[in-house]
Design an enzyme around this catalytic site. Structure first.
Site, mmCIF file in Angstrom:
data_model
loop_
_atom_site.group_PDB
_atom_site.id
_atom_site.type_symbol
_atom_site.label_atom_id
_atom_site.label_comp_id
_atom_site.label_asym_id
_atom_site.label_seq_id
_atom_site.Cartn_x
_atom_site.Cartn_y
_atom_site.Cartn_z
ATOM 1 N N TYR B 211 48.900 74.297 63.893
ATOM 2 C CA TYR B 211 47.481 73.984 64.105
ATOM 3 C C TYR B 211 47.352 72.703 64.925
ATOM 4 C CZ TYR B 211 43.061 71.879 62.353
ATOM 5 O OH TYR B 211 41.852 71.255 62.204
ATOM 6 N N ASP B 296 49.849 73.338 53.441
ATOM 7 C CA ASP B 296 48.434 73.451 53.769
ATOM 8 C C ASP B 296 48.010 74.881 53.465
ATOM 9 O OD1 ASP B 296 46.488 72.851 56.824
ATOM 10 O OD2 ASP B 296 45.923 73.564 54.841
ATOM 11 N N ILE B 298 44.924 76.222 53.140
ATOM 12 C CA ILE B 298 43.475 76.309 53.283
ATOM 13 C C ILE B 298 42.975 77.728 53.515
ATOM 14 C CG2 ILE B 298 43.272 75.894 55.764
ATOM 15 C CD1 ILE B 298 40.997 73.960 55.078
ATOM 16 N N LYS B 334 37.159 77.176 55.040
ATOM 17 C CA LYS B 334 37.580 78.467 55.593
ATOM 18 C C LYS B 334 37.307 79.611 54.633
ATOM 19 C CE LYS B 334 39.266 76.053 58.932
ATOM 20 N NZ LYS B 334 38.599 75.936 60.229
#
Lengths: 516, 497
Positions: B211, B296, B298, B334
């Protein structure tokens, strides 16, 4: 030729033959070939590599050096791992960074944080817990909470949901910037107009200050801060940035006002020590003392900053709290009216303190410096304000009638509470600084402390906390050089509580004054 | 000679080699010291420390100041080096794309908002003001939102958040509210972890492509480096322990101290889910070299494939040792379609990290009305369960439609199981086969097809030609439109037959 050799051997204390093997060629080099040059360069080179080696060694010990090895088997994974411990063994607990450790240690045992914790555990409530600890050590304003509550229950039903869930610019909605600019003009009551494009919204004053520090200073630099100052500033400025604060003491004889001479002296002393000063941070109204800086002082400050080529950060968080005879002068006005270099001034405004809503966590940076503005807009992603809150505040601040009324009532109540509180303390023989702003009475309790020192002050703080059940803010975490001064925030009390507080303080003052 | 002779004399006669070495060394040391001090002074230092300017301007302040201060506005006051590098205009196509879309929006395919936003909006329209202001009676009430609250979040919100995370991640492990730290979005949560786990100059290993935001969140203010560990299309862009070990050893040789590994699971931009074996191997590796793992997670609730999501929390749940090295990032932006709320979670098993993070959360706290609002929403467990289920279904159908559309054009994606995007192979459309070719194609997609997608180079992908297409801001009717637009560009780029 023989003499030097004999001397050498005697000074090295009958050096062994091996030792001589090294020394003689070296000496030869020095004496004969190459001369002084090699005689200096070689030892220097050795010394340099020694330094390098020591520096490498002083880094935390690297994990044991091992070869990769496939983990044993995919069948019965759970059992095999526990029964066949990896031959390397566990190489120790995972280390956190040294900066995390220092953050955790900061002020963990200081009176400021300990006091806040005690109030959390045993908070005073008029009905439910009348014997609890009364919070006087945190600058919070609840004076107009009732008005705000009323507004919220009336107007909040019209809160629209459109657009509150999606991504928006991290530095704040333009509508809120415009509303905030209008709000500030209204509160300052000057002809001054604020430009919404120079605004960056942040989740409270704490990140605003940190962002400015990151933008203005590199690690190892320092800022001059007139002391006493709010203990929160130590954390905001220093924790993550690597920047230092140099307190510039102000004296009760000057009514704790700013002195350019002291600033100059501190600047020069820092320069001698090799510390680069990047700017001055001041609070106006000052926190915790509460005095307002007049126009002359601010002009002098601008002159000083221009001369030394440094920045000024002005925390103007309590502009709605001014009452009394002195008029508040914002740095924004100063840089408008005179031919100063606007790009060195950066102002932090709080949008929620004056409306009794510090829980909203919203403040703004106001600067004309394009670099700082641009950097702050990008850093705002780390401290952005949630959109529902922004919408709420837009509604509230756009209701100019409500804002005007609320600020008026707030000022009135502030003045009344302050007078009552100060008079009550005066009866006990405790004098306060004659201040016109902020939520705190800066009180001189030096007559009550046994030994005129920081220890005496902390003993008194302890007595106030444990015997009188009052959490006051002692001067030492505020870096006040004169012991015995305490900050007492009176804006979370109701009028009926003031006599209770005075009574509790009386209890302590009587024990302190009585011959032991 | 005056200098050399006595010095030589010292060397030869009195004191011998000791003084002959020490004196030059001492001189050398002080020279180093002097150079170090003077290196930090910038060139534009004003030189006149006059203290009398204050007195001069007593009378006729206005005119005298402009006349008497010679330096005035000629010397520029300096900002920090960090500010200069942060303030530089964006040069990554990821950010340039986002900026341009903002100016001319439609078909925003690079910033995934939720497919199930309508459900959230419906709930909010019925409950917003009451829940936000605590007027329902079970909240804190107005005085609750008005006063200072703990910086790391209200306990009530931590409790329901832990419950929501448990639900969304498949109910295979339960999250402990006391290990939750709330921040204003996942972005500051990552930054705080970076501060807590690494000192200036240390590094994290990150499987690439990753990302683009990691570069900013982990590096800007922390002084920490990211070392990409490149993954290949032949492995379906999954990382291997061997590659991680290699990168770790290379870093050590360079003298860089690696403090941890940062993975995203489900991975962004590829959309892979990591299976249990890989995660166990990762934990073993981290234990062996004594580093941390930041996971991560998310997109944990945005899964649509046949594989189940496995959280790092589940991995350390079954092991007694070594929880201290695992840290998880989560957020509401998200899975729950509310990026505007700015709510993120830092979840750790390490008491030191939690203690430091709680203190650092004051720089990124969530405002209380939003917290109260979320407490209400997340406490409505019927709603959240329904939401999670519907969300997954919608993502799956959109994914299928989109991938089928791309396949018509001859474009293949990696087989992904989660996330709000597809990782598409457009390498045969670019010429030359390099980053420049990729950026040319990105430009064409932007200007001709008027769609903004994320090129692989922004994600540090080592193979040119891969693009991330987010499909969750579209509805079903719009997919054919988008496919048509892409077709225009594809036909342009096809070599003449």
């Amino acid at each position: 030729m023989k003499n030097p050799k004999k001397n050498i051997s005697s000074t090295t204390g009958g050096g062994a033959a091996a030792g001589m093997r090294v020394i003689v060629p070296l000496q030869g080099v020095v004496q004969g070939r190459g001369g002084l040059f090699f005689g200096s360069v070689i030892p220097c080179a050795l010394f340099y590599f020694l330094q390098l080696y020591l520096r490498r060694r002083s880094d935390p010990a690297p994990p044991p050096d091992t070869e990769p090895e496939n983990s044993s088997g995919t069948l019965q994974r759970v059992q095999s791992r526990s029964s066949l411990p990896s031959p390397r063994g566990s190489s120790g607990p995972a280390q956190v960074s040294s900066r995390a450790n220092s953050v955790v240690k900061q002020g963990a045992d200081g009176p400021y944080y300990l006091g806040l914790k005690r109030v959390e555990e045993d908070p005073y409530h008029q009905l439910d817990n009348p014997g609890g600890v009364i919070q006087l050590g945190l600058a919070e304003n609840r004076l107009v909470l009732d008005l705000v509550e009323e507004w919220l229950s009336d107007s909040a039903k019209e809160l629209s949901i459109s657009g509150i869930t999606t991504y928006h610019p991290f530095d704040g909605l333009i509508e809120l910037k415009i509303a905030a600019a209008g709000f500030m003009s209204q509160v300052i009551e000057g002809p001054h107009l604020f430009n919404p494009e120079q605004i960056v919204l942040t989740a409270g004053a704490t990140p605003a200050i940190e962002m400015l520090i990151f933008s203005l200073a590199d690690p190892g630099n320092a800022f001059l801060v007139p002391a006493p100052y709010s203990p929160d500033l130590d954390g905001d400025v220093k924790w993550r940035t690597g920047v230092e604060i140099i307190p510039v003491p102000c004296r009760s004889a000057d009514n704790f006002s700013l002195s350019i001479t002291s600033l100059d002296r501190a600047f020069n002393q820092a320069k001698k020590r090799g510390v680069k000063i990047r700017g001055i941070i001041l609070s106006n109204p000052s926190n915790p003392v509460g005095i307002l800086y007049n126009r002359e002082t601010l002009y002098d400050l601008m002159d000083f900053a221009t001369e030394k080529n440094i920045h000024i950060i002005s925390n103007e968080l309590f502009i709605g709290s001014t009452n009394g005879s002195d008029k508040f002068v914002s740095m924004a006005e100063i840089i408008e009216t005179e031919d100063f270099d606007r790009i060195r001034v950066h102002i932090v405004y709080g949008l929620s303190n004056d409306l009794s809503l510090p829980g909203l966590r919203i403040a703004l940076i106001y600067t004309f410096n394009e670099h700082v503005l641009s950097a702050s807009k990008k850093l705002a992603r780390f401290s952005s304000v949630s959109v529902p809150t922004q919408h709420l505040l837009i509604s509230m601040l756009s209701d100019t009638k409500f804002v005007r009324q609320t600020i008026e009532v707030s000022r009135e109540r502030l003045q009344r509470m302050r007078n009552e509180f100060v008079n009550g303390l005066k009866e006990l023989g405790i004098e306060c600084v004659n201040s016109c702003g902020g939520f705190i009475c800066w009180a001189d309790m030096s007559s009550l402390i046994k030994s005129y020192s920081e220890k005496g002050e902390l003993d008194l703080w302890d007595k106030l906390l444990n015997n009188a059940k009052i959490n006051a803010l002692p001067g030492s975490p505020c870096h006040c050089v004169e012991p015995g001064w305490f900050g007492l925030c009176f804006t979370t009390l109701s009028e009926g509580d003031i006599p209770l507080v005075i009574q509790r303080v009386r209890g302590v003052s009587e024990t302190c004054r009585s011959p032991s | 000679m005056r200098l050399i002779v006595p010095l030589q004399g010292v060397v030869q006669g009195r004191g011998g080699i000791i003084l002959g070495s020490i004196i030059p060394c001492a001189l050398f040391y002080f020279l180093q010291f002097y150079l170090k001090r003077h290196r930090s002074l910038p060139p534009t230092n004003p030189t006149l420390p006059s203290t009398s300017s204050g007195n001069l301007s007593e009378l006729q302040r206005c005119s005298s100041r402009t006349n008497l201060l010679p330096r005035g506005s000629t010397v520029r006051v300096r900002v920090s080096a960090r500010a200069s590098s942060i303030a530089k205009p964006n040069d990554s196509p990821y950010y340039i794309g986002l900026d341009r879309v903002r100016e001319d929006p439609y078909d925003e395919m690079s910033n995934p908002d939720g497919l199930s936003l309508d459900m959230i909006e419906k709930w909010l329209s019925e409950n917003l003001s009451i829940s936000m202001l605590g007027l329902r009676g079970d909240g804190l009430g107005i005085s609750g939102i008005a006063t200072y609250q703990p910086m790391d979040g209200l306990m009530e919100l931590k409790v329901v958040m832990a419950g929501f995370m448990t639900e969304v991640m498949g109910r295979t492990v339960s999250f402990d509210p006391s290990q939750v730290v709330l921040t204003s979005g996942a972005t500051p949560a990552l930054e705080i972890l970076s501060f807590c786990l690494a000192d200036q100059g240390n590094a994290f290993l990150v499987p690439a492509p990753y990302y683009p935001g990691f570069d900013r969140d982990m590096k800007w203010r922390t002084g920490v480096e990211l070392i990409p560990v490149h993954c290949r299309s032949c492995d379906n862009f999954t990382w291997s322990i061997t590659a991680l070990e290699q990168a770790y050893n290379q870093a050590r040789k360079r003298g860089q101290k690696v403090r941890g590994i940062l993975i995203s699971n489900p991975s962004n931009p590829v959309g892979n889910l990591l299976n249990k074996d890989m995660l166990y191997d990762l934990l073993d590796f981290a234990r062996d070299v004594n580093i941390h793992i930041i996971s991560d997670e998310i997109y944990a609730g945005s899964t649509y494939g046949n594989e189940e999501f496995v959280s790092m929390a589940e991995i350390v749940d079954s092991e007694d040792a070594d929880k201290d090295r695992v840290h998880i990032i989560y957020g509401m932006s998200k899975d729950f379609s509310v990026p505007g709320f700015r709510v993120g979670v830092l979840y750790s098993f390490n008491e030191n990290v939690l203690a430091a993070s709680r203190k650092l959360s004051r720089f990124s706290s969530v405002s209380t009305p939003t917290q109260q609002l979320l407490v209400s929403v997340l406490s409505d467990t019927n709603f959240t369960r329904e939401y999670i289920k519907t969300n997954k279904q919608r993502i799956r159908s959109m994914y299928n439609l989109f991938v089928a559309g791309l396949r018509e054009l001859g474009l293949e994606c990696t087989k992904s199981n989660a996330g709000l995007y597809s990782w598409v192979d457009m390498s045969r459309l670019i010429s030359p086969y390099s980053e420049k070719g990729e950026l040319d194609l990105w430009d064409n997609l932007f200007n001709i097809a008027k769609i903004n997608v994320t090129p692989g180079s922004a994600c540090h992908c080592i193979e040119p030609g891969w693009f991330r297409f987010c499909f969750t801001t579209l509805n079903e009717k719009e997919i054919p439109i988008v496919v048509d637009r892409i077709r225009k560009v594809v036909e342009r780029c096809k070599p003449p037959v």
